[in-house]
Design a protein around this motif. Sequence first.
Motif, PDB file in Angstrom:
ATOM      1  N   LEU A   1    -106.030 -76.615 -34.323  1.00 34.71           N
ATOM      2  CA  LEU A   1    -106.217 -77.832 -33.542  1.00 34.71           C
ATOM      3  C   LEU A   1    -107.518 -77.783 -32.740  1.00 34.71           C
ATOM      4  N   ARG A   2    -107.921 -76.585 -32.315  1.00 29.56           N
ATOM      5  CA  ARG A   2    -109.186 -76.468 -31.578  1.00 29.56           C
ATOM      6  C   ARG A   2    -110.372 -76.841 -32.448  1.00 29.56           C
ATOM      7  N   THR A   3    -110.255 -76.639 -33.758  1.00 31.65           N
ATOM      8  CA  THR A   3    -111.361 -76.994 -34.649  1.00 31.65           C
ATOM      9  C   THR A   3    -111.519 -78.515 -34.760  1.00 31.65           C
ATOM     10  N   HIS A   4    -110.481 -79.257 -34.392  1.00 27.55           N
ATOM     11  CA  HIS A   4    -110.523 -80.726 -34.375  1.00 27.55           C
ATOM     12  C   HIS A   4    -110.064 -81.201 -33.001  1.00 27.55           C
ATOM     13  N   CYS A   5    -110.661 -80.631 -31.964  1.00 26.85           N
ATOM     14  CA  CYS A   5    -110.188 -80.864 -30.599  1.00 26.85           C
ATOM     15  C   CYS A   5    -110.177 -82.345 -30.198  1.00 26.85           C
ATOM     16  N   PRO A   6    -111.252 -83.121 -30.449  1.00 25.12           N
ATOM     17  CA  PRO A   6    -111.212 -84.539 -30.053  1.00 25.12           C
ATOM     18  C   PRO A   6    -110.075 -85.308 -30.727  1.00 25.12           C
ATOM     19  N   LEU A   7    -109.858 -85.048 -32.013  1.00 25.63           N
ATOM     20  CA  LEU A   7    -108.787 -85.735 -32.736  1.00 25.63           C
ATOM     21  C   LEU A   7    -107.417 -85.344 -32.186  1.00 25.63           C
ATOM     22  N   ALA A   8    -107.196 -84.029 -32.009  1.00 29.69           N
ATOM     23  CA  ALA A   8    -105.914 -83.549 -31.501  1.00 29.69           C
ATOM     24  C   ALA A   8    -105.666 -84.047 -30.088  1.00 29.69           C
ATOM     25  N   LEU A   9    -106.701 -83.996 -29.249  1.00 25.55           N
ATOM     26  CA  LEU A   9    -106.556 -84.440 -27.858  1.00 25.55           C
ATOM     27  C   LEU A   9    -106.316 -85.944 -27.794  1.00 25.55           C
ATOM     28  N   GLY A  10    -107.041 -86.706 -28.627  1.00 25.55           N
ATOM     29  CA  GLY A  10    -106.842 -88.152 -28.644  1.00 25.55           C
ATOM     30  C   GLY A  10    -105.429 -88.526 -29.054  1.00 25.55           C
ATOM     31  N   PHE A  11    -104.913 -87.852 -30.077  1.00 25.76           N
ATOM     32  CA  PHE A  11    -103.533 -88.099 -30.511  1.00 25.76           C
ATOM     33  C   PHE A  11    -102.554 -87.734 -29.404  1.00 25.76           C
ATOM     34  N   GLY A  12    -102.722 -86.546 -28.825  1.00 20.75           N
ATOM     35  CA  GLY A  12    -101.792 -86.087 -27.796  1.00 20.75           C
ATOM     36  C   GLY A  12    -101.794 -86.971 -26.566  1.00 20.75           C
ATOM     37  N   VAL A  13    -102.968 -87.391 -26.107  1.00 17.71           N
ATOM     38  CA  VAL A  13    -103.056 -88.252 -24.922  1.00 17.71           C
ATOM     39  C   VAL A  13    -102.441 -89.620 -25.206  1.00 17.71           C
ATOM     40  N   ALA A  14    -102.660 -90.138 -26.425  1.00 14.74           N
ATOM     41  CA  ALA A  14    -102.045 -91.417 -26.790  1.00 14.74           C
ATOM     42  C   ALA A  14    -100.527 -91.316 -26.733  1.00 14.74           C
ATOM     43  N   VAL A  15     -99.975 -90.215 -27.258  1.00 18.08           N
ATOM     44  CA  VAL A  15     -98.524 -90.004 -27.195  1.00 18.08           C
ATOM     45  C   VAL A  15     -98.075 -89.851 -25.750  1.00 18.08           C
ATOM     46  N   PHE A  16     -98.825 -89.085 -24.967  1.00 22.62           N
ATOM     47  CA  PHE A  16     -98.488 -88.860 -23.554  1.00 22.62           C
ATOM     48  C   PHE A  16     -98.401 -90.181 -22.795  1.00 22.62           C
ATOM     49  N   CYS A  17     -99.404 -91.034 -22.988  1.00 26.56           N
ATOM     50  CA  CYS A  17     -99.428 -92.328 -22.292  1.00 26.56           C
ATOM     51  C   CYS A  17     -98.258 -93.210 -22.731  1.00 26.56           C
ATOM     52  N   CYS A  18     -97.940 -93.192 -24.022  1.00 29.34           N
ATOM     53  CA  CYS A  18     -96.808 -93.986 -24.518  1.00 29.34           C
ATOM     54  C   CYS A  18     -95.496 -93.463 -23.957  1.00 29.34           C
ATOM     55  N   PHE A  19     -95.403 -92.154 -23.774  1.00 22.58           N
ATOM     56  CA  PHE A  19     -94.179 -91.567 -23.238  1.00 22.58           C
ATOM     57  C   PHE A  19     -93.988 -91.900 -21.764  1.00 22.58           C
ATOM     58  N   LEU A  20     -95.058 -92.335 -21.070  1.00 28.89           N
ATOM     59  CA  LEU A  20     -94.925 -92.756 -19.676  1.00 28.89           C
ATOM     60  C   LEU A  20     -94.193 -94.090 -19.558  1.00 28.89           C
ATOM     61  N   ILE A  21     -94.222 -94.878 -20.620  1.00 27.70           N
ATOM     62  CA  ILE A  21     -93.550 -96.175 -20.624  1.00 27.70           C
ATOM     63  C   ILE A  21     -92.040 -95.956 -20.691  1.00 27.70           C
ATOM     64  N   PRO A  22     -91.256 -96.676 -19.884  1.00 25.51           N
ATOM     65  CA  PRO A  22     -89.800 -96.522 -19.973  1.00 25.51           C
ATOM     66  C   PRO A  22     -89.301 -96.687 -21.411  1.00 25.51           C
ATOM     67  N   LEU A  23     -88.507 -95.737 -21.865  1.00 25.30           N
ATOM     68  CA  LEU A  23     -87.960 -95.685 -23.221  1.00 25.30           C
ATOM     69  C   LEU A  23     -89.028 -95.419 -24.285  1.00 25.30           C
TER      70      LEU A  23
END
Length: 253
Positions: free
Chosen positions: A191-213
């Motif tokens: 994942l470190r070899t594709h850090c921007p892609l992995a981080l972008g995916f993870g942050v997108a999931v993180f932000c969506c998980f902040l939404i109720p349900l």
Amino acid sequence: MLGRGLVLVLRSPKLLLLGLLPAVITGLLYAAALGVLIDFLPRLSRDVTWFADGWAEGWRQLTQVLAGAGLLGVAALLGILSFTAVTLLIGDPFYERISELVEDRFGGVPDEVEVGFWRSLVRGLTDSLRLIALSVLIGIPLFLLGFLPVVGQTVIPVLGGAIGGWLLAVELTGVPFQRRGLRLADRRARLRTHCPLALGFGVAVFCCFLIPLGAILLMPAAVAGATLLSRTVLDQPTVELPSGRLPDYQLGR
């Protein structure tokens, strides 16, 4: 990646149903835990602000309110970070099936490693506990830094989202990597070899998980997207095969 995973799930009711059940169970458990925390929050706020017992009433109450808000904030952060690990643990067989079905649509896994149920469970539990422990170690300093004026309300939430997103990317890619016989250290390295892609995916999931349900509804899409992310960082095809066509490694069977 998250968007592509969402499209895959919405196109397949089977994937949607497989993914929702574990998340619903975990969501109910976390909702119960949150209710208990809120019930005990006034007492906890007084306990952690013992140093303000001799202050004027107004300052003491303000300190207790800020402490309560901080406790809720760190509980929410730890809940989001650990929700994925707990849900994956409960729904391990469901998510393995989702990931497998997604893999087959994009060419499958030619050298798939067969891992026994108990071995897979122990390995998944060990990796999940390591990630939860790391989340706790990171969450406590972020909680304390959140009390800093200005920085605590601007920089720290962004930093928390970035760290949380990375940990989610590492956790969600666990099933595809295990299918290939790769462990947690291998995940981090790739994942470190594709850090921007992995981080972008993870942050997108993180932000969506902040939404109720959001965590419950988007977990199947997150698993599907993580499977595509895994194929990308492992330099495997991410172009969907025509319907009915067998993966290349099965054509010779």
